[in-house]
Design a protein around this motif. Structure first.
Motif, short mmCIF file in Angstrom:
data_model
loop_
_atom_site.label_atom_id
_atom_site.label_comp_id
_atom_site.label_asym_id
_atom_site.label_seq_id
_atom_site.Cartn_x
_atom_site.Cartn_y
_atom_site.Cartn_z
N ALA A 248 0.83 -1.20 0.00
CA ALA A 248 0.00 0.00 0.00
C ALA A 248 0.87 1.26 0.00
O ALA A 248 0.55 2.25 -0.68
N LEU A 249 1.98 1.22 0.75
CA LEU A 249 2.88 2.35 0.78
C LEU A 249 3.53 2.58 -0.59
O LEU A 249 3.64 3.72 -1.05
N ARG B 257 0.96 4.04 -2.92
CA ARG B 257 0.74 5.45 -2.61
C ARG B 257 1.90 6.31 -3.11
O ARG B 257 1.69 7.40 -3.67
N LYS B 258 3.13 5.83 -2.94
CA LYS B 258 4.28 6.58 -3.43
C LYS B 258 4.27 6.66 -4.95
O LYS B 258 4.67 7.68 -5.52
N TRP C 175 1.66 9.27 -5.86
CA TRP C 175 2.24 10.58 -5.61
C TRP C 175 3.31 10.90 -6.64
O TRP C 175 3.49 12.06 -7.03
N THR D 101 7.74 10.53 -2.64
CA THR D 101 7.86 9.66 -3.81
C THR D 101 9.33 9.36 -4.07
O THR D 101 10.21 9.75 -3.31
#
Length: 430
Positions: free
Chosen positions: A67-68, A71-72, A75, A333
């Motif tokens: 998930a991280l 998300r990065k 972004w 990011t």
């Protein structure tokens, strides 16, 4: 005095929250080793229980990491668009500004003064994110430790800050001067060569690791510069513009390498304070230069009412946004995606120039732009890119081997079944 090693992270490579998350998750792993009881059955039950809990923990960690990363990546897509639009927008708007306000040094001074907003903007974000309530003075003193135990003294300012302010001004001034001579597509493409210059200077000055692929990228960048010059037939106007933008890229590379060598790495607050000091020093110590240029009619622009303030503020605001994204975008990011935004500004400027009929694309110019962009992308490869390819090929081979083994096993089983079937049929016949 605080010492810095030569091989350190660049200005934008501040502490990433991903590293903290990985470290925290790594600290939970030793808890999986639990001593069993003397009873074999109880030990088996305990092992299965711990195995189930550890499996759930690993699954939870994998979900969080995935998930991280997603998300990065999201972004990163937004960051690429913002970096590309801010850099291309500032270039196009500066080109448009010179049609009404032909004063490149005054525009450089005005845009650099906006760097004073770096530390106030950082402090606002720090107060919103950090629960610790520090006053601006306390935060300022804490960030001043970046310059040494004594903080920001006059000696430190003139030896470690003023030279970088001079390089910053020269980089922007030469870039804007080049825009007055040649089109924005050539300027943005040639400025991408600064990454090749950074590698060459880091290899010579900082003793960085030698990489053959980056040497090839540097050669491609130099070849692209020569081909770009040849595209216009070596006219004096074009040669001067190309020389100016190459000099600007060289000043940018020298700024980055000297920052690594002299100051080392910087955290977010330290980088914001450093850039704000450069903006303040530009306003205090260089304000007399635009005045002299005005009265000597070198950069004469009439009355202040004739100045296109909207264009000037637009260029300064876009450059400020670009520098904020480049220096602090690493927090949300990957750095490679930020660099992609810079190289993507080249086709954006090309489309704008093609629409406004400010450029004629011939074969030589297209090849030159392609070669420079290819060299820029090759410089983005990590140091262990060859090992990553070897590991990827090994994994692919391991995945193919079980599939081939299963196919062979299935063939053998079918052959055995056919043999048994034939035997039974022959027995039944006899």
């Amino acid at each position: 005095m605080k010492k810095h090693s030569a091989r350190v992270a660049p200005l934008s490579a501040c502490n990433s929250p991903v590293l903290t998350l990985t470290k925290v998750e790594g600290e939970d792993r030793p808890r999986e080793n639990v001593v069993g009881t003397s009873d074999g059955q109880a030990s088996t039950v305990g092992t299965s229980t711990e195995g189930g809990s550890s499996g759930k923990r690993r699954l939870h960690c994998c979900v969080r990491v995935t998930a991280l990363q997603v998300r990065k990546a999201l972004w990163g897509i937004a960051m690429v668009m913002c970096v590309c639009s801010s850099w291309a927008g500032s270039t196009q708007l500066a080109k448009l500004t010179f049609k009404q306000f032909d004063a490149p040094f005054t525009l450089t001074w005005f845009a650099t003064t906006w760097n004073c907003l770096f530390f106030p903007l950082y402090y606002v974000g720090h107060m919103c994110k950090n629960p610790e309530r520090q006053t601006p003075k306390q935060r300022f003193r804490e960030c001043c430790r970046f310059f040494g135990d004594d903080g920001l003294t006059a000696k430190v300012f003139f030896t470690k800050v003023a030279p970088f302010g001079l390089l910053w001004t020269l980089t922007n001034y030469l870039y804007l001067q080049a825009l007055r001579k040649i089109n924005t597509t050539d300027v943005s493409a040639l400025f991408c060569c600064n990454k090749a210059f950074v590698f060459l200077l880091s290899w010579i000055v900082l003793r960085d690791r030698f990489m053959g692929v980056r040497i090839v990228a540097a050669i491609l960048a130099i070849a692209g510069i020569v081909m770009m010059t040849y595209a216009d037939g070596f006219h004096s106007h074009s040669v001067i513009g190309i020389t100016l933008v190459v000099a600007s890229a060289s000043m940018s590379a020298l700024y980055k390498v000297l920052f690594k060598l002299v100051l080392g790495s910087a955290k977010f607050g330290e980088a914001a304070l450093f850039l704000s000091i450069i903006g303040g020093a530009n306003f205090v110590f260089i304000s007399f230069v635009p005045i002299i240029l005005y009265f000597t009619h070198v950069e004469y622009f009439g009355s202040p009412s004739d100045i296109p303030w909207a264009y000037l503020c637009g260029v300064a605001g876009l450059l400020l946004a670009f520098n904020i994204l480049v220096n602090f975008g690493i927090a949300i990011t990957y750095p490679t995606l930020i660099s992609l935004g810079i190289v993507l500004s080249v086709p954006v400027n090309a489309l704008v120039d093609l629409y406004t009929c400010d450029i004629q694309f011939n074969t030589v110019r297209l090849i030159a732009v392609f070669i420079i962009c290819l060299g820029f992308l090759m410089l983005l490869l990590p140091e262990d890119w060859d090992q990553c390819l070897i590991q990827l090929s090994t994994k692919l081979r391991k995945r193919d081997e079980p599939a081939e083994g299963a196919a062979e096993a299935g063939t053998n089983s079918s052959l055995n079944w056919n043999r048994r079937n034939r035997t039974s049929m022959s027995t039944f016949t006899h």
